[in-house]
Design a protein around this motif. Structure first.
Motif, short mmCIF file in Angstrom:
data_model
loop_
_atom_site.label_atom_id
_atom_site.label_comp_id
_atom_site.label_asym_id
_atom_site.label_seq_id
_atom_site.Cartn_x
_atom_site.Cartn_y
_atom_site.Cartn_z
N VAL A 1 47.83 41.59 30.91
CA VAL A 1 46.88 41.82 31.99
C VAL A 1 46.37 43.24 31.86
O VAL A 1 47.16 44.19 31.82
CB VAL A 1 47.57 41.62 33.35
CG1 VAL A 1 46.59 41.88 34.48
CG2 VAL A 1 48.14 40.21 33.44
N GLU B 1 41.85 48.70 37.82
CA GLU B 1 41.52 48.44 39.22
C GLU B 1 42.50 47.48 39.88
O GLU B 1 42.38 47.17 41.06
CB GLU B 1 40.09 47.86 39.30
CG GLU B 1 39.92 46.41 38.83
CD GLU B 1 39.86 46.23 37.31
OE1 GLU B 1 40.44 47.05 36.60
OE2 GLU B 1 39.25 45.24 36.87
N LEU B 2 43.49 47.02 39.13
CA LEU B 2 44.29 45.90 39.63
C LEU B 2 45.53 46.34 40.39
O LEU B 2 46.28 47.21 39.94
CB LEU B 2 44.70 45.01 38.45
CG LEU B 2 43.52 44.47 37.64
CD1 LEU B 2 44.02 43.71 36.42
CD2 LEU B 2 42.62 43.58 38.50
N GLU C 1 45.39 41.74 41.72
CA GLU C 1 45.45 41.08 40.41
C GLU C 1 45.81 39.62 40.63
O GLU C 1 46.80 39.31 41.28
CB GLU C 1 46.51 41.80 39.56
CG GLU C 1 46.45 41.46 38.09
CD GLU C 1 47.12 40.15 37.74
OE1 GLU C 1 46.43 39.28 37.19
OE2 GLU C 1 48.31 40.00 38.04
N ASN D 1 44.84 36.97 37.96
CA ASN D 1 44.78 36.12 36.76
C ASN D 1 46.15 35.75 36.21
O ASN D 1 46.33 34.65 35.66
CB ASN D 1 43.98 36.82 35.65
CG ASN D 1 42.49 36.84 35.95
OD1 ASN D 1 42.05 36.20 36.91
ND2 ASN D 1 41.72 37.55 35.16
N SER E 1 44.01 39.11 29.34
CA SER E 1 43.04 38.94 30.43
C SER E 1 42.28 40.23 30.62
O SER E 1 42.89 41.29 30.83
CB SER E 1 43.81 38.57 31.70
OG SER E 1 43.11 39.00 32.85
P1 AMP Z 1 36.77 42.74 32.55
O1 AMP Z 1 36.72 41.46 31.77
O2 AMP Z 1 37.99 43.54 32.29
O3 AMP Z 1 35.51 43.52 32.36
O4 AMP Z 1 36.82 42.33 34.07
C1 AMP Z 1 35.76 41.57 34.63
C2 AMP Z 1 35.94 41.42 36.12
O5 AMP Z 1 37.14 40.68 36.37
C3 AMP Z 1 36.10 42.70 36.87
O6 AMP Z 1 35.43 42.57 38.12
C4 AMP Z 1 37.59 42.82 37.06
O7 AMP Z 1 37.94 43.60 38.17
C5 AMP Z 1 38.01 41.41 37.24
N1 AMP Z 1 39.38 41.19 36.78
C6 AMP Z 1 39.85 41.56 35.57
N2 AMP Z 1 41.15 41.24 35.46
C7 AMP Z 1 41.49 40.65 36.61
C8 AMP Z 1 42.69 40.10 37.10
N3 AMP Z 1 43.80 40.08 36.35
N4 AMP Z 1 42.71 39.57 38.34
C9 AMP Z 1 41.59 39.57 39.07
N5 AMP Z 1 40.42 40.06 38.68
C10 AMP Z 1 40.36 40.61 37.46
#
Ligand code: AMP
Ligand code: MG
Length: 396
Positions: free
Chosen positions: A179, A183-184, A198, A200, A245
């Protein structure tokens, strides 16, 4: 960038089965048979009554109401049996052995018994009526289940009935989950500006649990190249499949792609011509399978079901690993622009499929109530109500 069908073709080509293991039947649920199972005994093992009633010689009944002499009983589990001579009937129960010379069982509802005389109120009585033949279900030495059969509760019932207590199946993978995202927040942490909870990891863990995959290790890495390399490297060492993720897009703080490169992983495809889930990466390193999933929860889950799920099923030996696909009329018209195929969160009802509100990739609420994905290739970017669309059914 590859097309959806090219991406699926490449995962099929690059996913050999996991090793074969012998497991006690009781813990083999959800595994797939790697070898056929030969029936060690016949089922049923002996001629069995399928009714509570009377075992007779069928040709004795030459007219309705024919009287026969009661000559003992055969109950379930009994080994020593009375003989059914012509002119006699033996009381018998469901599952009990049918005495040698008996040729039929008459159900008790069709019989009147008084003073040791059994009157058969059924005429004619066909030969073999209510008698399960020895080996009728399966003969000893026959193929009970071919290789490739999933060990379902039904399969367990069938095999256990033949005293098969161990099976050769494909192993299930150990899965590492990385993960990423500064921001998580973890569960229970205070919600402070700029942060989100978080979600995912538990979502993907639940999806893996649907496949009976429970050996899951979760690691977290900050949005930093060294941290991502370290965490990914450790997960790759200890698992068969690694899912990352987030951090796979083109932002300045997306380090998963660079980390995989630094680790010497081979990229089999990166970016799929689809919405959501374009920045999906599929790769390999020394036989280990790697998926980097976009972080947006809905994109992540679409990619999981369309690509990761079939990959996992295939390496576990499933011959038809993809989500079950059906064609259904769509209830609502739908259209889209752009050059990418679309997957829509959807619900199946009354022989139709409805695309749900909230198709944006950050919206996971629609997924929470979806039971299917509609797949619309770009060539089908304008569908009218009633048009047939391809629907992929989610495992629920
Ligand atoms: P990224 O693919 O890292 O650019 O993230 C794309 C979006 O998904 C952003 O708004 C992130 O904050 C959100 N995001 C990424 N990882 C998670 C997670 N594990 N749980 C919830 N949201 C996520
Ligand atoms: Mg991120």
């Amino acid at each position: 960038m590859v097309t959806v069908s090219e991406a699926k073709k490449r995962i099929v080509e690059n996913t050999p089965s996991l090793p074969v293991v012998r497991l006690p039947l009781a813990v083999a649920t959800g595994h797939v048979l790697a070898e056929e199972v030969i029936a060690p005994v016949a089922l049923p093992p002996f001629r069995q009554s399928s009714m509570d009633g009377y075992a007779i010689v069928h040709s004795d009944v030459t007219e309705p109401g024919k009287p026969l002499r009661l000559a003992g009983e055969s109950k379930a589990g009994q080994a020593a049996l009375p003989v059914v001579e012509s002119g006699t009937a033996v009381r018998i129960f469901t599952g009990a052995p049918v005495p040698d010379r008996a040729t039929a069982v008459v159900m008790q509802e069709n019989v009147l018994v008084a003073d040791g005389v059994v009157r058969i109120n059924e005429y004619p009585v066909p030969e073999g009526k209510n008698v399960r033949k020895a080996g009728q279900q399966i003969a000893r030495g026959a193929v009970a289940l071919p290789a490739g059969t999933p060990v379902s509760p039904g399969a367990i019932g069938f095999l256990k009935g033949m005293d098969v207590n161990e099976v050769a199946v494909y192993a299930k993978p150990r899965v590492g989950l990385l993960v990423t995202g500064d921001e998580l927040l973890k569960a229970g942490e205070p919600l402070v500006p700029g942060k989100i909870y978080e979600s995912n990891s538990d979502m993907l863990k639940a999806a893996l649990a649907q496949l009976g995959i429970s050996q899951v290790t979760i690691s977290y890495a900050s949005d930093d190249l060294e941290a991502t390399i370290g965490a990914l490297g450790r997960l790759l060492d200890a698992n068969d499949v690694v899912l990352a993720s987030g951090g796979i897009s083109v932002g300045d703080y997306d380090f998963v792609g660079k980390a995989l490169e630094a680790l010497g992983a081979e990229t089999i495809f990166y970016k799929v011509r689809q919405k959501p889930g374009k920045p999906l990466l599929f790769g390999k390193k020394e036989g280990k399978i790697i998926f980097a999933l976009p972080g947006n929860p809905a994109s992540s889950l679409v990619c999981y079901y369309e690509y990761v799920f079939p990959t996992l099923r295939k390496i576990m030996g499933n011959k038809e690993p993809f989500l079950r696909s059906v064609k259904l009329p769509i209830r609502n018209a739908y259209q889209f622009g752009g050059e990418r195929d679309e997957f829509l969160k959807a619900k199946v009802a009354d022989g139709e499929v409805v695309s749900l509100d909230g198709q944006e990739s950050f919206v996971i609420g629609s997924f929470a109530v979806a039971d299917a994905l509609i797949y619309l290739p770009v060539e089908q970017n304008q569908v009218a109500a009633g048009d047939l669309v391809e629907v992929h059914l989610l495992p629920l």
